[in-house]
Write an enzyme that holds these catalytic residues in place. Structure first.
Site, PDB file in Angstrom:
ATOM      1  N   VAL A 232      -4.283  12.216   7.962  1.00 37.40           N
ATOM      2  CA  VAL A 232      -2.842  12.482   7.838  1.00 37.40           C
ATOM      3  C   VAL A 232      -2.590  13.968   7.568  1.00 37.40           C
ATOM      4  O   VAL A 232      -1.780  14.622   8.231  1.00 37.40           O
ATOM      5  CB  VAL A 232      -2.227  11.612   6.712  1.00 37.40           C
ATOM      6  CG1 VAL A 232      -0.781  12.015   6.451  1.00 37.40           C
ATOM      7  CG2 VAL A 232      -2.321  10.132   7.076  1.00 37.40           C
TER       8      VAL A 232
ATOM      9  N   GLU B 172       8.207   8.952   1.238  1.00 40.24           N
ATOM     10  CA  GLU B 172       8.528   8.092   2.394  1.00 40.24           C
ATOM     11  C   GLU B 172       7.256   7.589   3.079  1.00 40.24           C
ATOM     12  O   GLU B 172       7.211   6.446   3.558  1.00 40.24           O
ATOM     13  CB  GLU B 172       9.389   8.890   3.387  1.00 40.24           C
ATOM     14  CG  GLU B 172       9.986   8.087   4.492  1.00 40.24           C
ATOM     15  CD  GLU B 172      10.876   6.962   3.985  1.00 40.24           C
ATOM     16  OE1 GLU B 172      11.992   7.238   3.528  1.00 40.24           O
ATOM     17  OE2 GLU B 172      10.445   5.793   4.043  1.00 40.24           O
TER      18      GLU B 172
ATOM     19  N   GLU C 159      -7.969   1.607   5.903  1.00 42.98           N
ATOM     20  CA  GLU C 159      -8.269   2.460   4.751  1.00 42.98           C
ATOM     21  C   GLU C 159      -9.763   2.786   4.780  1.00 42.98           C
ATOM     22  O   GLU C 159     -10.551   2.113   5.451  1.00 42.98           O
ATOM     23  CB  GLU C 159      -7.953   1.706   3.447  1.00 42.98           C
ATOM     24  CG  GLU C 159      -6.498   1.357   3.282  1.00 42.98           C
ATOM     25  CD  GLU C 159      -5.606   2.587   3.176  1.00 42.98           C
ATOM     26  OE1 GLU C 159      -5.753   3.367   2.231  1.00 42.98           O
ATOM     27  OE2 GLU C 159      -4.741   2.777   4.055  1.00 42.98           O
TER      28      GLU C 159
ATOM     29  N   ASP D 245      -3.685  -2.895  -0.327  1.00 44.21           N
ATOM     30  CA  ASP D 245      -2.798  -1.875   0.234  1.00 44.21           C
ATOM     31  C   ASP D 245      -1.359  -2.418   0.319  1.00 44.21           C
ATOM     32  O   ASP D 245      -0.409  -1.755  -0.113  1.00 44.21           O
ATOM     33  CB  ASP D 245      -3.321  -1.505   1.636  1.00 44.21           C
ATOM     34  CG  ASP D 245      -2.421  -0.528   2.368  1.00 44.21           C
ATOM     35  OD1 ASP D 245      -2.479   0.674   2.054  1.00 44.21           O
ATOM     36  OD2 ASP D 245      -1.649  -0.972   3.235  1.00 44.21           O
TER      37      ASP D 245
ATOM     38  N   LYS E 103       2.272  -1.355  -1.783  1.00 41.41           N
ATOM     39  CA  LYS E 103       3.546  -1.093  -1.099  1.00 41.41           C
ATOM     40  C   LYS E 103       4.613  -2.067  -1.590  1.00 41.41           C
ATOM     41  O   LYS E 103       5.781  -1.686  -1.759  1.00 41.41           O
ATOM     42  CB  LYS E 103       3.351  -1.196   0.412  1.00 41.41           C
ATOM     43  CG  LYS E 103       2.425  -0.084   0.948  1.00 41.41           C
ATOM     44  CD  LYS E 103       1.937  -0.387   2.349  1.00 41.41           C
ATOM     45  CE  LYS E 103       1.043   0.727   2.894  1.00 41.41           C
ATOM     46  NZ  LYS E 103       0.341   0.355   4.123  1.00 41.41           N
TER      47      LYS E 103
HETATM   48  N1  HSE Z   1      -4.453   1.128   6.083  1.00 41.06           N
HETATM   49  C1  HSE Z   1      -3.039   1.179   6.134  1.00 41.06           C
HETATM   50  C2  HSE Z   1      -2.569   0.169   7.151  1.00 41.06           C
HETATM   51  C3  HSE Z   1      -2.581   2.570   6.510  1.00 41.06           C
HETATM   52  O1  HSE Z   1      -3.396  -0.412   7.856  1.00 41.06           O
HETATM   53  O2  HSE Z   1      -1.382  -0.075   7.244  1.00 41.06           O
HETATM   54  C4  HSE Z   1      -1.186   2.865   6.109  1.00 41.06           C
HETATM   55  O3  HSE Z   1      -0.968   2.744   4.746  1.00 41.06           O
END
Ligand code: HSE
Length: 437
Positions: free
Chosen positions: A23, A136, A197, A208, A212
């Protein structure tokens, strides 16, 4: 256009970056390639001053003199105004961001794990110093969802959100569903495509998505929610057979993050696989795409859709934040803040109500179905549909329940497991959306 018109705000905004991976390197390249236009949109001249990395190596298109291996030289540099944190992980990212805030720098970060565990400390510190934290890119990659939740919906009351917020698992489930491919085989492909990841367990087991879910729940319900508040199950137990049963019932299996207010005004927040009816808008979200479906009192239903993973989509969200935050810096102001005034409790998972699909292998003999139905009834769980496929000596029974609590369902599964005529419980999956007629 003369420079004075271009940059109505005199103060240049100097940017330091922490991290330059998939990123970060895209952020740096796109920022430098577009710096004039982004400066014009900001109304102040943007400059990329330095990038901290663990080891210095050649980065295509980036001047080697930009790099340092000392991240503290960036967060302690009085010339730098804005920090982009794209290194990930908890430490040293937390300490570096705290130091930067202490030194009166605003933050743009993509670090969902950090925000979902230490968000409260970071927000408190930033607001005490009059600095922004924008993030964001931390949820659903390129999709604008944080600012819509925090800013655009500030005049409404969110009651529920459901999201596909992990690209890797959505990619795997899509390929299992559409191409009958095995889990492990598709996971390798998702890793090669740069969606996963560093440790794909974070994707597969729902960590993950849980981070979120915590971030979105905090924004939706004006309460501090951490990743530890989120009930979590991943997709590693989902088989091709589950996928094919779902398909035969006009459903798809998705890993959903769900957060909603209960009748007691508590927050029920969870991440788990769901059998979702094809008619639901989220059922058509395929491959590594993400989507968040939000229900608010006045707005009604909203859906935010787009690319949730990958270098360039995530960089897009970061650069949008950079323009907004840099403008605040140049104007000596701050943006909308997170609020936690509602301070709602988190509902225990046992009290969450859902429909369930249960697949059982049972002995093929008289009275089995009646005994199974009685076991459900004894726990107060009402059955909506039953389907039996007979074989020679055994049978597979697929049962879908009406709404039941997790607690009632758990007790039913334990009671079924104790029955001699039940050979095996193949799967238990929650169901959302209408059942076929
Ligand atoms: N590993 C995460 C996904 C990347 O697959 O969505 C974005 O957070």
């Amino acid at each position: 256009m003369n420079p004075a018109e271009k940059y109505s705000l005199e103060k240049p905004v100097r940017i330091g970056m922490l991290g330059c991976g998939v990123v970060g390197s895209q952020v740096a390249r796109l920022l430098l390639a577009d710096i004039e236009e982004l400066s014009t949109r900001t109304g102040a001249k943007l400059e990329l001053s330095r990038i901290a990395v663990r080891t210095i190596k050649p980065y295509e298109g980036l001047d080697p003199s930009l790099f340092t291996t000392d991240p503290f030289s960036i967060v302690n540099d009085p010339q730098i105004d804005l920090i982009i944190e794209v290194m990930g992980g908890i430490e040293p990212a937390r300490e570096l961001i705290m130091t930067a805030i202490e030194n009166r720098k605003s933050i743009v970060t993509a670090n969902k794990a950090l925000l979902a565990s230490h968000g409260a400390d970071l927000f408190t510190a930033a607001y005490a110093k009059g600095e922004d934290i924008y993030y964001e890119a931390a949820v659903a990659g390129a999709i604008p969802i944080i600012r819509p939740m925090r800013d655009s919906l500030a005049g409404d009351h969110v009651v529920r959100l459901m999201g596909i917020v992990n690209g890797t698992t959505n990619y795997i489930l899509t390929k299992m569903h559409e191409d009958n491919r095995e889990f492990d085989d598709v996971l390798k492909e998702a890793q090669a495509l740069g969606y996963a990841e560093a440790d794909p367990t974070a994707d597969i087991e729902g960590f993950d998505a849980a981070a979120k879910a915590a971030i979105l729940s905090g924004l939706a319900f004006h309460t501090r929610v951490t990743v530890d508040d989120v009930y979590r199950e991943g997709i590693s137990k989902i088989t091709l057979e589950d996928v094919s049963v779902a398909k035969s019932m006009n459903h798809v299996i998705k890993l959903l993050a769900i957060s909603e207010l209960t009748p007691k005004d508590e927050i029920s927040v969870r991440v788990h696989p769901v059998m979702l009816h094809r008619s639901h808008p989220l059922a058509s979200v395929r491959d590594a795409y993400n989507a968040v479906f939000v229900e608010a009192e006045s707005a009604g239903s909203l859906m935010f859709y787009g690319r949730g993973a990958g270098g360039a989509p995530t960089a897009s969200a970061i650069l949008g934040d950079v323009v907004a935050v840099a403008r605040h810096i140049a104007l000596n102001s701050v943006g909308q803040r997170e609020t936690d005034y509602a301070d709602r409790d988190i509902a225990p998972i046992e009290s969450t109500k859902t429909k369930f699909l249960i697949r059982l292998e049972v002995q093929e003999k008289a009275g089995v179905l009646a005994a199974i139905a009685t076991t459900f009834a004894n726990q107060g769980v009402s059955i909506q549909t039953v389907n039996q496929t007979g074989r020679d000596f055994d049978a597979e029974v697929t049962i879908v329940t009406h709404q039941a609590t997790e607690g009632e369902l758990k007790a039913t599964v334990a009671a079924l497991n104790a029955m001699e005529m039940v050979k095996h419980i193949s799967s238990v999956i929650r169901v959302e959306g209408a059942l076929p007629a």
